[in-house]
Design an enzyme around this catalytic site. Structure first.
Site, PDB file in Angstrom:
ATOM      1  N   GLU A  58       0.815  -1.217   0.000  1.00 45.70           N
ATOM      2  CA  GLU A  58       0.000   0.000   0.000  1.00 45.70           C
ATOM      3  C   GLU A  58       0.848   1.266   0.000  1.00 45.70           C
ATOM      4  O   GLU A  58       0.617   2.171  -0.799  1.00 45.70           O
ATOM      5  CB  GLU A  58      -0.936   0.029   1.220  1.00 45.70           C
ATOM      6  N   ASP A  63      -0.369  -5.333   3.047  1.00 47.14           N
ATOM      7  CA  ASP A  63      -0.944  -4.183   3.755  1.00 47.14           C
ATOM      8  C   ASP A  63      -0.250  -4.143   5.114  1.00 47.14           C
ATOM      9  O   ASP A  63      -0.512  -4.986   5.982  1.00 47.14           O
ATOM     10  CB  ASP A  63      -2.453  -4.356   3.910  1.00 47.14           C
ATOM     11  N   THR A 101      -5.579   1.691   9.704  1.00 51.84           N
ATOM     12  CA  THR A 101      -4.743   2.811  10.165  1.00 51.84           C
ATOM     13  C   THR A 101      -5.544   3.775  11.043  1.00 51.84           C
ATOM     14  O   THR A 101      -5.042   4.248  12.072  1.00 51.84           O
ATOM     15  CB  THR A 101      -4.138   3.556   8.955  1.00 51.84           C
ATOM     16  N   ASP A 125      -6.049  -5.114   0.602  1.00 50.98           N
ATOM     17  CA  ASP A 125      -7.069  -5.307   1.646  1.00 50.98           C
ATOM     18  C   ASP A 125      -7.678  -6.714   1.594  1.00 50.98           C
ATOM     19  O   ASP A 125      -8.263  -7.160   2.583  1.00 50.98           O
ATOM     20  CB  ASP A 125      -8.225  -4.302   1.476  1.00 50.98           C
TER      21      ASP A 125
HETATM   22  C1  IPD Z   1      -8.717   0.507   5.132  1.00 49.15           C
HETATM   23  C2  IPD Z   1      -9.501  -0.310   6.113  1.00 49.15           C
HETATM   24  C3  IPD Z   1     -10.922   0.143   6.122  1.00 49.15           C
HETATM   25  C4  IPD Z   1     -11.544   0.088   4.732  1.00 49.15           C
HETATM   26  C5  IPD Z   1     -10.709   0.884   3.740  1.00 49.15           C
HETATM   27  C6  IPD Z   1      -9.283   0.408   3.756  1.00 49.15           C
HETATM   28  P1  IPD Z   1      -6.145   0.906   5.694  1.00 49.15           P
HETATM   29  O1  IPD Z   1      -7.393   0.059   5.096  1.00 49.15           O
HETATM   30  O2  IPD Z   1      -9.446  -1.687   5.798  1.00 49.15           O
HETATM   31  O3  IPD Z   1     -11.666  -0.671   6.960  1.00 49.15           O
HETATM   32  O4  IPD Z   1     -12.802   0.635   4.771  1.00 49.15           O
HETATM   33  O5  IPD Z   1     -11.250   0.744   2.443  1.00 49.15           O
HETATM   34  O6  IPD Z   1      -8.534   1.211   2.874  1.00 49.15           O
HETATM   35  O7  IPD Z   1      -6.059   2.149   4.881  1.00 49.15           O
HETATM   36  O8  IPD Z   1      -6.428   1.144   7.113  1.00 49.15           O
HETATM   37  O9  IPD Z   1      -5.036  -0.034   5.397  1.00 49.15           O
HETATM   38 CA    CA Z   2      -6.073  -1.751   4.269  1.00 48.50          CA
HETATM   39 CA    CA Z   3      -2.864   0.003   5.316  1.00 45.76          CA
HETATM   40 CA    CA Z   4      -4.383   3.336   4.146  1.00 44.54          CA
END
Ligand code: IPD
Ligand code: CA
Ligand code: CA
Ligand code: CA
Length: 286
Positions: free
Chosen positions: A69, A89, A94, A219
């Site tokens: 990511e 990831d 985050t 994800d």
């Molecule tokens: C996010 C989380 C969140 C989801 C977002 C993701 P990140 O990942 O999984 O629950 O709704 O679409 O981007 O940015 O915390 O790695």
């Molecule tokens: Ca994520």
């Molecule tokens: Ca992330």
């Molecule tokens: Ca993120």
């Protein structure tokens, strides 16, 4: 046929190490910045943990490719080829991490010839390790996982997530989809702030379904193997075969519930994770 067990062992080792770094970092002061939107957060820990994971794996497997990511955010092309590719990831959740909300995970998936081979997800707050390897089952701390066998949506618990895009058109569709799921009626709809852990809950039989628009390949890569190996289905929100780069997914314990969710959803359009429409990250749909 190649045996990727050695790579899986290495993924487990580095996921645990990364998870410990995240668990320490959550107690310290965080430098929080935003990326594409004010709610798209990133911290130094996200970048450091991704660097740790990729440098460790690259030193062991120098010929492999990497999608991460934070590397993608820094401009590295997000491209899935036929080469062995790690899909990472470093911190999923985050926003939870920033608030010390205890749903944060490290996710490491591995694909060869665009087929997912294994997935490892480490829950940083409770030290739970989810693993699955194609054809070998899915496990939580070594105990075999089995999805819910429920076929009746009116007896289901459904999980969803909303990404960082919060314009009013996106929110209207998101809320409309949620209303349809609530009035099905399902037992309930939950948002926990970590797509990988939401998918692990489906794999564990603690929820019947999960859907989301706007997520990325990192994800869902690891979690897709975990759900399929726990006996569940993961597919596109159109009902077609999952395309890892399409930024949309439906997962469920049973085909009946997955099909129901697919019929209810109004799509939210996001761009693909890659720029090449022919670069389909096809993963066989059982
Ligand atoms: C996010 C989380 C969140 C989801 C977002 C993701 P990140 O990942 O999984 O629950 O709704 O679409 O981007 O940015 O915390 O790695
Ligand atoms: Ca994520
Ligand atoms: Ca992330
Ligand atoms: Ca993120």
């Amino acid at each position: 046929m190649e045996d990727w067990a050695q790579c899986l062992d290495e993924a487990v080792r580095v996921a645990r190490r990364a998870g410990q770094v995240v668990a320490c970092a959550v107690q310290q002061e965080k430098c929080v910045r935003s990326k594409s939107t004010p709610t798209d957060l990133v911290t130094e820990a996200d970048q450091q943990v991704e660097e740790l994971i990729i440098s460790t794996l690259r030193s062991r497997f120098p010929e492999h490719r990497f999608i991460g990511e934070e590397s993608s955010a820094a401009g590295v092309k997000c491209e899935l080829t036929d080469s062995p590719t790690w899909i990472i990831d470093p911190i999923d959740g985050t926003c939870n991490f920033v608030h010390s909300f205890p749903m944060v995970a490290v996710s490491i998936g591995f694909a060869v010839r665009k087929e997912l081979e294994f997935g490892v997800i480490y829950h940083c707050f409770d030290e739970t390790l989810y693993t699955a390897r194609k054809g070998h089952g899915a496990f939580r701390n070594g105990v075999r996982l089995q999805v819910s066998k429920e076929k009746d949506v009116s007896k289901s618990l459904v999980l969803t997530e909303i990404g960082a895009k919060r314009d009013s058109a996106t929110l209207d569709i998101f809320l409309g989809n949620m209303k349809k799921m609530l009035s099905a009626p399902t037992h309930g709809v939950r948002i926990i702030g970590s797509s990988t852990l939401a998918l692990c809950l489906v794999a564990s039989g603690s929820a019947e379904a999960y859907y989301q628009f706007g997520l990325h390949c990192w994800d869902i890569a690891a979690a897709t193997v975990i759900i399929r190996e726990a006996g569940g289905v993961v597919m596109d929100t159109t009902g077609n075969t999952l395309d890892l780069m399409s930024r949309r997914v439906v997962a469920a314990g049973t085909r009946e519930i997955a099909d129901y969710v697919v019929k209810q959803l109004q799509p939210i359009n996001y761009g693909r994770d890659d720029s090449d429409p022919d670069n389909l990250a096809l993963t066989s749909d059982p």
